[in-house]
Design a protein around this motif. Structure first.
Motif, PDB file in Angstrom:
ATOM      1  N   UNK A 103       0.835  -1.200   0.000  1.00 50.03           N
ATOM      2  CA  UNK A 103       0.000   0.000   0.000  1.00 50.03           C
ATOM      3  C   UNK A 103       0.868   1.247   0.000  1.00 50.03           C
ATOM      4  N   UNK A 104       0.463   2.242  -0.764  1.00 46.20           N
ATOM      5  CA  UNK A 104       1.197   3.507  -0.786  1.00 46.20           C
ATOM      6  C   UNK A 104       0.223   4.636  -1.082  1.00 46.20           C
ATOM      7  N   UNK A 105       0.724   5.852  -0.907  1.00 47.38           N
ATOM      8  CA  UNK A 105      -0.057   7.048  -1.175  1.00 47.38           C
ATOM      9  C   UNK A 105       0.640   7.882  -2.237  1.00 47.38           C
ATOM     10  N   UNK A 106      -0.117   8.320  -3.253  1.00 50.73           N
ATOM     11  CA  UNK A 106       0.358   9.274  -4.248  1.00 50.73           C
ATOM     12  C   UNK A 106      -0.328  10.606  -3.985  1.00 50.73           C
ATOM     13  N   UNK A 107       0.444  11.690  -4.033  1.00 52.27           N
ATOM     14  CA  UNK A 107      -0.128  13.007  -3.762  1.00 52.27           C
ATOM     15  C   UNK A 107       0.602  14.058  -4.590  1.00 52.27           C
ATOM     16  N   UNK A 108      -0.150  14.997  -5.168  1.00 52.70           N
ATOM     17  CA  UNK A 108       0.454  16.088  -5.921  1.00 52.70           C
ATOM     18  C   UNK A 108       1.261  16.993  -4.997  1.00 52.70           C
ATOM     19  N   UNK A 109       2.212  17.729  -5.567  1.00 49.74           N
ATOM     20  CA  UNK A 109       3.172  18.460  -4.739  1.00 49.74           C
ATOM     21  C   UNK A 109       2.630  19.743  -4.120  1.00 49.74           C
ATOM     22  N   UNK A 134     -10.883  -2.539  -2.002  1.00 52.18           N
ATOM     23  CA  UNK A 134     -10.523  -1.567  -3.023  1.00 52.18           C
ATOM     24  C   UNK A 134      -9.041  -1.692  -3.342  1.00 52.18           C
ATOM     25  N   UNK A 135      -8.680  -1.227  -4.539  1.00 49.62           N
ATOM     26  CA  UNK A 135      -7.276  -1.167  -4.961  1.00 49.62           C
ATOM     27  C   UNK A 135      -6.827   0.263  -5.220  1.00 49.62           C
ATOM     28  N   UNK A 136      -7.761   1.105  -5.637  1.00 51.18           N
ATOM     29  CA  UNK A 136      -7.519   2.535  -5.784  1.00 51.18           C
ATOM     30  C   UNK A 136      -8.547   3.271  -4.944  1.00 51.18           C
ATOM     31  N   UNK A 168      -4.719   6.512  -2.764  1.00 51.95           N
ATOM     32  CA  UNK A 168      -4.020   5.343  -2.242  1.00 51.95           C
ATOM     33  C   UNK A 168      -4.063   4.227  -3.273  1.00 51.95           C
ATOM     34  N   UNK A 169      -3.009   3.427  -3.308  1.00 51.33           N
ATOM     35  CA  UNK A 169      -2.961   2.201  -4.097  1.00 51.33           C
ATOM     36  C   UNK A 169      -2.739   1.037  -3.151  1.00 51.33           C
ATOM     37  N   UNK A 170      -3.453  -0.065  -3.396  1.00 48.40           N
ATOM     38  CA  UNK A 170      -3.296  -1.249  -2.550  1.00 48.40           C
ATOM     39  C   UNK A 170      -3.388  -2.505  -3.412  1.00 48.40           C
ATOM     40  N   UNK A 171      -2.368  -3.350  -3.344  1.00 44.66           N
ATOM     41  CA  UNK A 171      -2.405  -4.637  -4.016  1.00 44.66           C
ATOM     42  C   UNK A 171      -2.274  -4.583  -5.520  1.00 44.66           C
ATOM     43  N   UNK A 172      -1.806  -3.481  -6.081  1.00 39.71           N
ATOM     44  CA  UNK A 172      -1.633  -3.344  -7.528  1.00 39.71           C
ATOM     45  C   UNK A 172      -0.173  -3.590  -7.885  1.00 39.71           C
ATOM     46  N   UNK A 199      -9.263  -4.794 -10.784  1.00 45.19           N
ATOM     47  CA  UNK A 199      -9.035  -3.974  -9.603  1.00 45.19           C
ATOM     48  C   UNK A 199     -10.262  -3.095  -9.362  1.00 45.19           C
ATOM     49  N   UNK A 200     -10.423  -2.634  -8.135  1.00 44.98           N
ATOM     50  CA  UNK A 200     -11.614  -1.884  -7.751  1.00 44.98           C
ATOM     51  C   UNK A 200     -11.241  -0.472  -7.314  1.00 44.98           C
ATOM     52  N   UNK A 201     -12.004   0.526  -7.784  1.00 42.11           N
ATOM     53  CA  UNK A 201     -11.720   1.926  -7.500  1.00 42.11           C
ATOM     54  C   UNK A 201     -12.886   2.575  -6.764  1.00 42.11           C
ATOM     55  N   UNK A 202     -12.589   3.206  -5.642  1.00 39.77           N
ATOM     56  CA  UNK A 202     -13.566   4.000  -4.907  1.00 39.77           C
ATOM     57  C   UNK A 202     -13.079   5.441  -4.804  1.00 39.77           C
TER      58      UNK A 202
END
Length: 211
Positions: A103-109, A134-136, A168-172, A199-202
């Motif tokens: 699992x990780x988090x992507x965020x704009x700067x 969920x995956x996204x 967030x991304x999980x399991x991708x 994959x599932x997106x919420x």
């Protein structure tokens, strides 16, 4: 839709405490624009470093000027030429996949908050985690502007249109953005995730959980 008031806090499933945060970052060309964006980005770094749940912050530093980088044991940079957001995110995705994290988090700067901590956002994602697979998980809703105060109920709904500001991304594994697209690369990414890989997106509705 998920009614968070019905989810008892003590039963939530935690993410791994060592969260990696990925930030694609481009500061621009003119000195004035660089100074403006760097100030906002430094506020974000301080915001993220205030959390004990954030193990590492990995920034894709695109054409960074001299002395723009910060020094911290938890802050790392991947240097790159400025070749667009998809290229930057793919460099960060390759790092994520190679480290074996789930699992990780992507965020704009330019995203941070003077009101909310990053731990609050992580806790919300944890609470969605026990209610649905969920995956996204996106925290930037489509079709709504910034809200001054949150609604009484925070809803997350399964979506097809994806926004990359904070997610967030999980399991991708081994899924990348199409760098050949000139627009809608985030929508393409989510559609391929769902159609090709199941994959599932919420996505959160009506409220962006940052100022």
């Amino acid at each position: 839709k998920l009614h968070f008031a019905r989810i008892h806090f003590q039963f939530r499933q935690k993410f791994h405490q060592c969260m990696k945060v990925y930030v694609p970052s481009y500061l621009g060309k003119s000195d004035k624009l660089v100074a403006k964006r760097l100030k906002k980005h430094n506020e974000q770094i301080d915001w993220l470093l205030a959390s004990n749940q954030v193990e590492q912050i990995i920034v894709c530093s695109q054409n960074y000027p001299e002395n723009a980088k910060r020094t911290s044991i938890r802050l790392h940079y991947i240097d790159s030429e400025a070749q667009g957001p998809s290229h930057a995110r793919n460099l960060l995705l390759r790092h994520h996949y190679s480290t074996g994290g789930d699992t990780c988090l992507f965020i704009d700067n330019d995203i941070s908050s003077e009101i909310h901590t990053i731990d609050e956002i992580i806790d919300l994602a944890n609470r969605v985690n026990i209610a649905s697979e969920w995956n996204l998980l996106g925290f930037v809703p489509h079709g709504f502007g910034l809200k001054k105060s949150p609604p009484e109920i925070l809803n997350f709904k399964r979506k097809t249109v994806f926004a990359t500001g904070l997610f967030f991304m999980k399991g991708i594994q081994d899924l990348f953005f199409d760098e050949g697209l000139q627009s809608l690369e985030d929508v393409d990414f989510a559609l391929r995730a769902m159609i090709q890989h199941n994959y599932c997106y919420y996505e959160i509705e009506e409220y962006e959980f940052y100022d």
